[in-house]
Design a protein around this motif. Structure first.
Motif, PDB file in Angstrom:
ATOM      1  N   VAL A 116      29.288 -10.896  77.203  1.00  0.00           N
ATOM      2  CA  VAL A 116      30.087 -11.835  76.409  1.00  0.00           C
ATOM      3  C   VAL A 116      30.457 -13.053  77.271  1.00  0.00           C
ATOM      4  O   VAL A 116      30.341 -14.193  76.832  1.00  0.00           O
ATOM      5  N   VAL A 117      30.864 -12.800  78.517  1.00  0.00           N
ATOM      6  CA  VAL A 117      31.200 -13.917  79.418  1.00  0.00           C
ATOM      7  C   VAL A 117      29.998 -14.854  79.558  1.00  0.00           C
ATOM      8  O   VAL A 117      30.131 -16.079  79.473  1.00  0.00           O
ATOM      9  N   ASN A 118      28.812 -14.283  79.730  1.00  0.00           N
ATOM     10  CA  ASN A 118      27.620 -15.127  79.886  1.00  0.00           C
ATOM     11  C   ASN A 118      27.262 -15.864  78.605  1.00  0.00           C
ATOM     12  O   ASN A 118      26.619 -16.921  78.655  1.00  0.00           O
ATOM     13  N   LYS A 123      22.493 -22.383  79.994  1.00  0.00           N
ATOM     14  CA  LYS A 123      21.893 -23.187  81.069  1.00  0.00           C
ATOM     15  C   LYS A 123      22.969 -23.753  82.019  1.00  0.00           C
ATOM     16  O   LYS A 123      22.922 -24.905  82.456  1.00  0.00           O
ATOM     17  N   GLY A 124      23.967 -22.951  82.278  1.00  0.00           N
ATOM     18  CA  GLY A 124      24.997 -23.324  83.248  1.00  0.00           C
ATOM     19  C   GLY A 124      26.144 -24.128  82.680  1.00  0.00           C
ATOM     20  O   GLY A 124      27.114 -24.401  83.382  1.00  0.00           O
ATOM     21  N   ASN A 125      26.055 -24.531  81.415  1.00  0.00           N
ATOM     22  CA  ASN A 125      27.121 -25.351  80.825  1.00  0.00           C
ATOM     23  C   ASN A 125      27.904 -24.557  79.791  1.00  0.00           C
ATOM     24  O   ASN A 125      27.330 -23.691  79.123  1.00  0.00           O
ATOM     25  N   MET A 181      26.510 -17.264  89.950  1.00  0.00           N
ATOM     26  CA  MET A 181      25.390 -16.946  90.844  1.00  0.00           C
ATOM     27  C   MET A 181      24.235 -17.883  90.509  1.00  0.00           C
ATOM     28  O   MET A 181      23.917 -18.048  89.340  1.00  0.00           O
ATOM     29  N   VAL A 182      23.645 -18.454  91.535  1.00  0.00           N
ATOM     30  CA  VAL A 182      22.536 -19.371  91.290  1.00  0.00           C
ATOM     31  C   VAL A 182      21.335 -18.905  92.102  1.00  0.00           C
ATOM     32  O   VAL A 182      21.404 -18.789  93.314  1.00  0.00           O
ATOM     33  N   GLY A 183      20.246 -18.611  91.424  1.00  0.00           N
ATOM     34  CA  GLY A 183      19.010 -18.219  92.097  1.00  0.00           C
ATOM     35  C   GLY A 183      18.121 -19.433  92.258  1.00  0.00           C
ATOM     36  O   GLY A 183      18.440 -20.504  91.754  1.00  0.00           O
TER      37      GLY A 183
END
Ligand code: ATP
Length: 312
Positions: A116-118, A123-125, A181-183
């Motif tokens: 739910v959080v995601n 796309k990060g926004n 987290m950024v890959g």
């Protein structure tokens, strides 16, 4: 970052990303009966994972829904979304927010909450309502009904859904930090509780096979994870410091909140309103160290154990 201290928040607004800034569009507390009839009735979307807690979430939800309708009838429209499988909650949440939901409430465990959080981001926004003004924002809510329900523990909340409904009815809201987290190639991924690498991440994966044992599933999952596990050297950099090599890492845990693994207080000084994360590293642990120090993990007193370090 200074955040107003709010006792036991019931509905929580995610900050836009990481810890950098906060949304200014917090919705005020839900008012009383008379005022509610004059103003916009909120749309509250409940995202329910029927398979949570080995199927108990779905059964409890069915019993809870009539009570929930009665309690919230004056305040909001209730929309029930039952997830169909893993990651469904992400899409359902995104759609709900785009459609103008005032709150999206995860009903289930930490896995459901995480999805739910995601769903609050794309796309990060931050996801926005399509036909509401720029000031509209959706709140995140939680009815903890999972196996571990570890995020809720940081606030002293238990798996009592009636308490959770009371909190939602009271409508107190507070801004909450969200980890990012950024890959190298992927879109950013967000977490609200504890992100972890290596043994504990394996433990979480294997725990899903033992959910019928309740919170013990995480202990069994960890022991299963130790099977064939090799501690590894990791290069890490914290708070814009220098890169350094940490040897024989068993697990590295980044906490926005305190608990994981069904009540292990792994990042005991983490505070989701502090604007910072706590990093706890376990080095050179064997399966028997894990068992012997388990009580320290549950009690949050493991930071003084050999091979455990904490960085903020
Ligand atoms: N309809 C479904 N069928 C099967 N799995 C689902 C369904 N909906 C969601 N899921 C998956 O179930 C996973 C676990 O659910 P959830 O976290 O709610 O319960 P839990 O694992 O019992 O609790 P906790 O994570 O707090 O220990 C979620 O991460 C999600 O991907």
């Amino acid at each position: 970052m200074a955040v107003p201290a709010t006792p036991r928040p019931s509905l929580i607004l995610p900050r836009a990303s990481s810890h950098a800034h906060s949304q200014s569009s917090a919705v005020g507390p839900i008012s009383g009966r008379a005022a509610a009839s004059r103003r916009h009735r909120g749309d509250f979307v409940f995202v329910v994972n029927p398979s949570g807690a080995n199927g108990r979430t779905g059964k409890q939800w069915k019993q809870l829904l009539p009570h929930l309708r009665t309690r919230l009838a004056d305040q909001c429209n209730i929309c029930e979304c039952i997830t169909s499988g893993p990651t469904d909650a992400v899409d359902v949440t995104r759609e709900a927010i785009e459609d103008g939901a005032d709150a999206v409430i995860a009903v289930g465990g930490d896995g459901t909450l995480h999805e739910v959080v995601n769903g609050f981001f794309s796309k990060g926004n931050p996801v926005r309502a399509l036909d509401q003004g720029p000031d509209h924002s959706a709140a995140l809510g939680l009815i903890p009904l999972g196996t571990g329900s570890d995020f809720a523990r940081t606030f002293g909340w238990t798996n009592n859904p009636h308490d959770a409904i009371d909190r939602i009815v009271r409508g107190v809201k507070s801004k909450l930090d969200i980890g990012m987290m950024v890959g190298p190639k992927r879109d950013p991924h967000f977490f609200v509780n504890v992100a972890d690498i290596h043994l504990s991440a394996k433990a979480g994966y294997f725990a899903s096979m033992y959910k019928r044992f309740g919170n013990l599933c995480y202990v069994f999952g960890a022991l299963r994870g130790f099977w064939g596990h090799n501690n590894r050297d990791l290069r890490i950099k914290v708070n814009e410091g220098e890169w350094k090599t940490v040897h024989n890492v068993t697990a590295l845990c980044i906490g926005n909140a305190k608990y994981f693994g069904g009540g292990m207080k792994i990042t005991p000084t983490a505070d989701p309103f502090s604007g910072s994360l706590e990093v706890v590293i376990l080095q050179d642990f064997k399966w028997y160290d894990f068992l012997l120090k388990l009580h320290r993990l549950y009690g949050g007193t493991h930071l003084s154990v050999n091979g455990v370090s904490s960085i903020r």
